[in-house]
Structure formats: C-alpha cells, structure tokens
Design an enzyme around this catalytic site. Structure first.
Site, PDB file in Angstrom:
ATOM      1  N   ASP A  43       0.858  -1.126  -0.159  1.00 59.55           N
ATOM      2  CA  ASP A  43       0.103   0.123  -0.079  1.00 59.55           C
ATOM      3  C   ASP A  43       1.096   1.382   0.077  1.00 59.55           C
ATOM      4  O   ASP A  43       2.033   1.181   0.451  1.00 59.55           O
ATOM      5  CB  ASP A  43      -0.989  -0.008   1.144  1.00 59.55           C
ATOM      6  CG  ASP A  43      -2.107   0.735   1.075  1.00 59.55           C
ATOM      7  OD1 ASP A  43      -2.228   1.416   0.069  1.00 59.55           O
ATOM      8  OD2 ASP A  43      -2.980   0.882   1.877  1.00 59.55           O
ATOM      9  N   GLY A  44       0.265   2.548  -0.371  1.00 56.05           N
ATOM     10  CA  GLY A  44       1.177   3.558  -0.392  1.00 56.05           C
ATOM     11  C   GLY A  44       0.022   4.594   0.121  1.00 56.05           C
ATOM     12  O   GLY A  44      -1.040   4.368   0.475  1.00 56.05           O
ATOM     13  N   GLU A  92       1.780   4.128  -4.246  1.00 58.16           N
ATOM     14  CA  GLU A  92       1.024   2.676  -4.582  1.00 58.16           C
ATOM     15  C   GLU A  92       2.055   1.902  -5.525  1.00 58.16           C
ATOM     16  O   GLU A  92       2.281   0.692  -5.155  1.00 58.16           O
ATOM     17  CB  GLU A  92      -0.535   2.845  -5.189  1.00 58.16           C
ATOM     18  CG  GLU A  92      -1.610   3.676  -4.265  1.00 58.16           C
ATOM     19  CD  GLU A  92      -1.968   2.464  -3.127  1.00 58.16           C
ATOM     20  OE1 GLU A  92      -1.595   1.617  -3.200  1.00 58.16           O
ATOM     21  OE2 GLU A  92      -3.006   3.203  -2.457  1.00 58.16           O
ATOM     22  N   ASP A 104      -5.358  -2.246  -2.341  1.00 61.90           N
ATOM     23  CA  ASP A 104      -6.525  -1.498  -2.421  1.00 61.90           C
ATOM     24  C   ASP A 104      -6.686  -0.694  -3.631  1.00 61.90           C
ATOM     25  O   ASP A 104      -7.521   0.376  -3.684  1.00 61.90           O
ATOM     26  CB  ASP A 104      -6.794  -0.750  -1.045  1.00 61.90           C
ATOM     27  CG  ASP A 104      -5.972   0.177  -0.515  1.00 61.90           C
ATOM     28  OD1 ASP A 104      -5.191   0.668  -1.433  1.00 61.90           O
ATOM     29  OD2 ASP A 104      -5.601  -0.053   0.322  1.00 61.90           O
ATOM     30  N   HIS A 113      -9.847   0.371   4.108  1.00 65.72           N
ATOM     31  CA  HIS A 113     -10.203   1.056   5.350  1.00 65.72           C
ATOM     32  C   HIS A 113     -12.054   0.469   5.567  1.00 65.72           C
ATOM     33  O   HIS A 113     -12.693   1.216   5.924  1.00 65.72           O
ATOM     34  CB  HIS A 113     -10.466   2.629   5.173  1.00 65.72           C
ATOM     35  CG  HIS A 113      -9.501   3.201   4.561  1.00 65.72           C
ATOM     36  ND1 HIS A 113      -8.120   3.126   5.194  1.00 65.72           N
ATOM     37  CD2 HIS A 113      -9.198   3.813   3.313  1.00 65.72           C
ATOM     38  CE1 HIS A 113      -7.328   3.755   4.612  1.00 65.72           C
ATOM     39  NE2 HIS A 113      -8.010   4.416   3.439  1.00 65.72           N
ATOM     40  N   ASP A 149      -1.365  -0.654   5.079  1.00 64.81           N
ATOM     41  CA  ASP A 149      -1.929   0.897   5.222  1.00 64.81           C
ATOM     42  C   ASP A 149      -1.262   1.539   6.188  1.00 64.81           C
ATOM     43  O   ASP A 149      -1.003   2.647   6.307  1.00 64.81           O
ATOM     44  CB  ASP A 149      -3.506   0.758   4.990  1.00 64.81           C
ATOM     45  CG  ASP A 149      -4.114   2.004   5.269  1.00 64.81           C
ATOM     46  OD1 ASP A 149      -4.266   2.741   4.271  1.00 64.81           O
ATOM     47  OD2 ASP A 149      -4.561   2.399   6.190  1.00 64.81           O
TER      48      ASP A 149
END
Length: 238
Positions: free
Chosen positions: A10-11, A50, A72, A126, A138
């Site tokens: 994730d970024g 990302e 995501d 989330h 995340d």
C-alpha cells in the site's frame, strides 16, 4: 510443490501530492504477519506511492515463488496488468493521446513481473473486518508518510496502531423530510425549494470520456472513477 506467498502492499500521500510513503507486508501460512517494511518518499502522489509499494514488494520476493498480492489501488493493479500492453503498443500514450503517468515506475514493475507467477487481488480499503494484511500495510505506509522515516520488522519495530478517525460526525437531519434526502442538494427561497440529484463523494462509475483527475494524472474512457470535491477522478484520490 512450492507454497504460494500471500502479501499486501500500500501507499499513502498526505495531501496528494504531499508527504508520501510505501509499505509491504508478507503473511504466514496461519494468516499472521511474517515481516513488513515501510519507507518514505518525500513529496509524491498517492499513485506514485502505490506503485512504489508494489515495486519494493516484488524486489524482496523470490521470483521463483508464486505470490498473491493484495492491493486496494485499482489504478496500480490495472496500470501494470490491464493497461500496460496497450500503452506499450501506443508508444506509452493513453487512449486520449497524453503521456502515460509514472511511466518509469510502470516499466520497472513490468520487468519485475516478467516470468513470475503473480496473482493480484483487489481488497477494499479502510473496511471494518477488512483484509488484515492490507490494513497492516496501510497503517505502516500512513505512519511512514507522516514521520518520513523508514521502519521494518527486521529492525525490531512494531506495526503502527490504527490512526484515529478525523472524519467529523454528520449533522443530524432537522426533520423527517430532510432525513430521507441523502444524495440530493436543495436550494430555494421563501419556503420554496428545488432539488437536483447528485452523486455523493466517493461514488464510482465508468468514465464515459477520458479526463484528468485532481491529482493531475489522466484517466481513460471506461476506467472506474469516483466523485470528489473537485469533480471526478481516481477512486484513490477522493
């Protein structure tokens, strides 16, 4: 038979563009986290973060071992799978004729994917009771974006805790009539009102035309886009 590795990346960008970071997480067979790493990027967009997260993950994995990568970011996934062959054929131009954003990152990831067995799995971000590996990535990326410091399990660091929500509570409707009008905006005077239907921020649809997101990067016709306060763009930029 070689057992498949389950991983997530994730970024994060605080401002998009703003202070950014990447993170990856590798799971164990029992679903627990085996190891993880996060690193700062200075000022960058969420899309750069990302893609960098995916690049760093692929760099640390054994190319001979199959891997499932949970993300995501639909942009990052589609950039290196769905859209990349067409971009290459068109001389690294999008369908609208504009230069492909983040081309250097995409090219490097393409090279890292060559000859490997990689399955990409999209997981919504989330979410309560969401994917634990994506949630860990995340949190690590978000913490590193704020602090602009790198950290990892190899350094003996613990995963950062979830961030406190900064989203304000929605005001209560003042009447039963208003409570049923979600998704509408109204205006008027002297007791009269008119309403037009609007899509709530975050709602997604397929783009009818190519356009440009608030992050400054283009999106293609047919790409999934989301409503944001400035118009339409990448779901990750809402």
């Amino acid at each position: 038979m070689v057992e498949k590795i389950i991983a997530a990346c994730d970024g994060a960008s605080k401002g998009n563009p703003g202070p950014a970071a990447w993170a990856w997480v590798i799971g164990r067979a029992d679903g627990a986290i085996d190891r993880w790493e996060a690193g700062p990027l200075g000022r960058a967009t969420n899309n750069v973060a990302e893609l960098t997260a995916l690049e760093r993950l692929l760099e640390v994995l054994d190319p001979a071992v199959p891997v499932e990568v949970r993300m995501d970011s639909q942009y990052a996934m589609k950039a290196v799978t769905t859209w990349l062959p067409g971009w290459r054929r068109k001389g690294w131009k999008t369908s609208s004729g504009s230069p492909v954003a983040n081309k250097d990152l995409v090219v490097r990831i393409d090279a890292l994917l060559t000859g490997r067995n990689v399955d990409f799995v999209y997981v919504p971000a989330h979410q309560v009771d969401g994917d634990p590996l994506n949630d860990a990535a995340d949190r690590a990326a978000s913490h590193s974006a704020r602090t602009q410091e790198g950290t990892s399990s190899d350094a003996g660091a613990a995963l950062p805790p979830p961030e406190a929500s900064t989203r304000a509570s929605a005001p209560r409707a003042r009447s039963s009539a208003l409570s049923g009008s979600a998704g509408f905006s109204s205006a008027g005077s002297s007791g009269a009102s008119s309403a037009r239907r609007t899509r709530p921020s975050g709602a997604t649809l397929k783009a009818r035309f190519a356009g440009r997101c608030r992050c400054g990067k283009a999106y293609d016709k047919g790409e999934t886009i989301a409503k944001n306060p400035d118009g339409w763009g990448h779901p990750t930029c809402v």
